[in-house]
Write an enzyme that holds these catalytic residues in place. Structure first.
Site, short mmCIF file in Angstrom:
data_model
loop_
_atom_site.label_atom_id
_atom_site.label_comp_id
_atom_site.label_asym_id
_atom_site.label_seq_id
_atom_site.Cartn_x
_atom_site.Cartn_y
_atom_site.Cartn_z
N THR A 72 2.82 8.24 35.19
CA THR A 72 1.39 8.59 35.31
C THR A 72 0.98 8.59 36.78
OG1 THR A 72 0.93 7.61 33.15
CG2 THR A 72 -0.95 7.92 34.64
N ASN A 147 6.63 16.19 25.60
CA ASN A 147 6.93 14.90 25.00
C ASN A 147 6.78 14.90 23.48
OD1 ASN A 147 4.33 15.20 26.50
ND2 ASN A 147 3.71 13.53 25.16
N GLN A 175 10.32 13.82 30.44
CA GLN A 175 11.06 13.93 29.17
C GLN A 175 12.33 14.78 29.31
OE1 GLN A 175 10.61 12.19 26.57
NE2 GLN A 175 8.52 11.41 26.79
N SER A 195 10.06 9.02 35.14
CA SER A 195 9.58 7.68 34.80
C SER A 195 10.75 6.82 34.34
CB SER A 195 8.53 7.79 33.69
OG SER A 195 8.25 6.51 33.17
N HIS A 197 11.04 4.15 32.32
CA HIS A 197 11.21 3.69 30.93
C HIS A 197 11.47 4.81 29.94
CE1 HIS A 197 7.11 4.40 29.03
NE2 HIS A 197 6.82 4.60 30.30
N CYS A 339 -0.06 7.21 23.54
CA CYS A 339 -1.36 6.84 24.13
C CYS A 339 -2.51 7.35 23.27
CB CYS A 339 -1.48 7.42 25.54
SG CYS A 339 0.03 8.11 26.17
C1 LIG Z 1 5.52 8.91 29.25
C2 LIG Z 1 5.15 10.15 29.97
C3 LIG Z 1 4.39 10.11 31.14
C4 LIG Z 1 3.83 8.82 31.70
O1 LIG Z 1 4.80 8.00 32.24
P1 LIG Z 1 4.49 6.42 32.40
O2 LIG Z 1 5.64 5.90 33.18
O3 LIG Z 1 4.44 5.88 31.00
O4 LIG Z 1 3.20 6.29 33.11
C5 LIG Z 1 4.10 11.28 31.78
N1 LIG Z 1 4.54 12.45 31.31
C6 LIG Z 1 5.28 12.54 30.18
C7 LIG Z 1 5.73 13.88 29.72
C8 LIG Z 1 5.60 11.40 29.47
O5 LIG Z 1 6.29 11.49 28.35
#
Ligand SMILES: *Cc1c(COP(=O)(O)O)cnc(C)c1O
Length: 410
Positions: A72, A147, A175, A195, A197, A339
């Site tokens: 994010t 996603n 993703q 990201s 995680h 979310c």
């Molecule tokens: C999860 C996600 C995010 C946000 O990433 P975070 O590390 O959770 O803030 C942004 N874009 C996509 C496509 C995601 O799946």
């Protein structure tokens, strides 16, 4: 009761190697990476090694990687860092809220934002992006893989359009990384988000690729960390974990093929349930949408979906109710973006694809990870069909497949 986790697009478990790599940086190697003494030098070296690993995954220079507090933050930094009042931003209707709501904020700050629609397969048409260009266009932000559906967007074509027009191109590759090749030169992007995680690294850490020469205004001010692009003492353990996850995300290990095989079996079997279908482009000949996928010009040499995701509707059921019922049986799935669950609104992605709201509400996302096995798929197949059948028996709107054949009505 066994538990099976098919919600890896919401978050993935950290790999054991990632955890091992991180462990020393909580206590033993505790230095501030900006300190000049031994303790600082030790953590500085670890941060720079992680930067090399992330750069190797994306095919860029280490100096072009900015570590952030997650996906994010990286999306926000890309958009706020480049666009100013008076600029136009081009994005899509299916972006993650980290991009969509950042763009909405820029509208309040005096930017014009154009939201490109998607077709029934969940893909942006590059021609629409080209048509949306204005003399004041500053930034195009279109995600790499969605996603909710896993649909891969034609980012290389969009990269060419951006380069010809001389505008910045950002892609949210959260993703895509670890599932399909993500190489900044092939994409032709100036900014790219990942990201930790979402690729079996830790939560709360991410990275933004910033092409050399890109003029990026920082979002937070303080020390001169990250070459003055992101102030704040580095999350050293998190960064080390992201670096290790990036090392293990290369596709040479074949995790992508393994996930695709499992996903395809799951999808094929679930589609035996009457009045079901895949939401999004698909290469699976058993799916209801395959006729519309065949021969589409966007398909040339491009994967249609990332290998781990399938988003399926079961007409006549309520997706939230199915998620809860499956959770009671030990299977974790999702109605889409984590979310926004709990919200009454149907998924903005599925609605943008033209699904009627009742079908969007009847849709479930299954997203696999590196840790999933063939046994996990068999477990899902042993609980999903009976649960769908039971919910349909209880449903006031379900009167059999014929009564809800919305496909024919479209
Ligand atoms: C999860 C996600 C995010 C946000 O990433 P975070 O590390 O959770 O803030 C942004 N874009 C996509 C496509 C995601 O799946």
């Amino acid at each position: 009761m066994g538990r099976v986790y098919f919600d890896n697009n919401a978050t993935t478990p950290a790999l054991p190697e990632v955890l091992e790599a991180m462990r020393p940086y909580f206590a033993e190697h505790f230095g501030n990476a900006s300190s000049i003494h031994h303790h600082g030098q030790e953590t500085r070296a670890a941060v720079e090694r992680a930067r090399e690993s992330v750069a190797a995954l994306l095919g860029c220079r280490a100096s072009e990687i900015v570590f952030t507090g997650g996906g994010t933050e990286a999306d926000n930094l890309a958009i706020f860092g480049v666009a100013q009042a008076g600029d136009q931003i081009i994005t899509s209707t299916i972006e993650h809220h980290a991009v969509l709501n950042a763009c909405r904020h820029m509208e309040e700050k005096g930017c014009a934002v154009t939201y490109i629609p998607v077709d029934g397969r969940g893909a942006v048409d590059p021609a629409d992006v080209k048509r949306a260009l204005r003399p004041n266009t500053k930034l195009i932000s279109i995600m790499f893989a969605n996603n909710e559906t896993g649909v891969v967007q034609p980012v290389a074509e969009i990269g060419k359009i951006a380069a010809e027009a001389g505008v910045y191109f950002h892609t949210d590759a959260v993703q895509a990384a670890g599932k399909i090749p993500v190489r900044v030169e092939e994409i032709g992007c100036d900014l790219l988000t990942i990201s930790g995680h979402k690729l079996h690294g830790p939560q709360g850490v991410g990275a933004l690729y910033v092409r050399k020469g890109t003029e990026l205004e920082p979002v937070q001010y303080g020390g001169r960390h990250e070459r003055s692009r992101r102030a704040g003492t580095e999350n050293v353990a998190g960064i080390v974990g992201l670096g290790k996850a990036a090392e293990l995300a290369g596709l040479e290990r074949g995790d992508d093929r393994k996930m695709a095989e499992l996903r395809d079996r799951l999808e094929r079997e679930l589609l035996r349930i009457e009045a079901s279908g895949v939401n999004g482009a698909c290469e699976n000949p058993h799916t209801s949408q395959s006729a519309r996928c065949a021969g589409h010009p966007l398909d040339q040499g491009r994967r249609l979906r990332v290998p781990n995701t399938t988003n399926i509707y079961f007409d006549g059921i309520d997706g939230e109710a199915l998620v809860i019922a499956l959770d009671l049986k030990g299977l974790a799935v999702s109605t889409g973006a984590a979310c926004s669950s709990g919200a009454i609104e149907p998924s903005h992605v599925l609605v943008a694809m033209g699904l009627p709201p009742e079908r969007a509400r009847a849709s479930i996302r299954f997203s696999l990870g590196k840790q999933n096995t063939a046994e996990d798929v068999e477990f899902a197949l042993s609980v999903v069909p009976e649960t769908v059948a039971r919910l349909r028996e209880l449903s006031p709107v379900w009167k059999g497949a014929a009564s809800t054949d919305l496909r024919a009505a479209r």
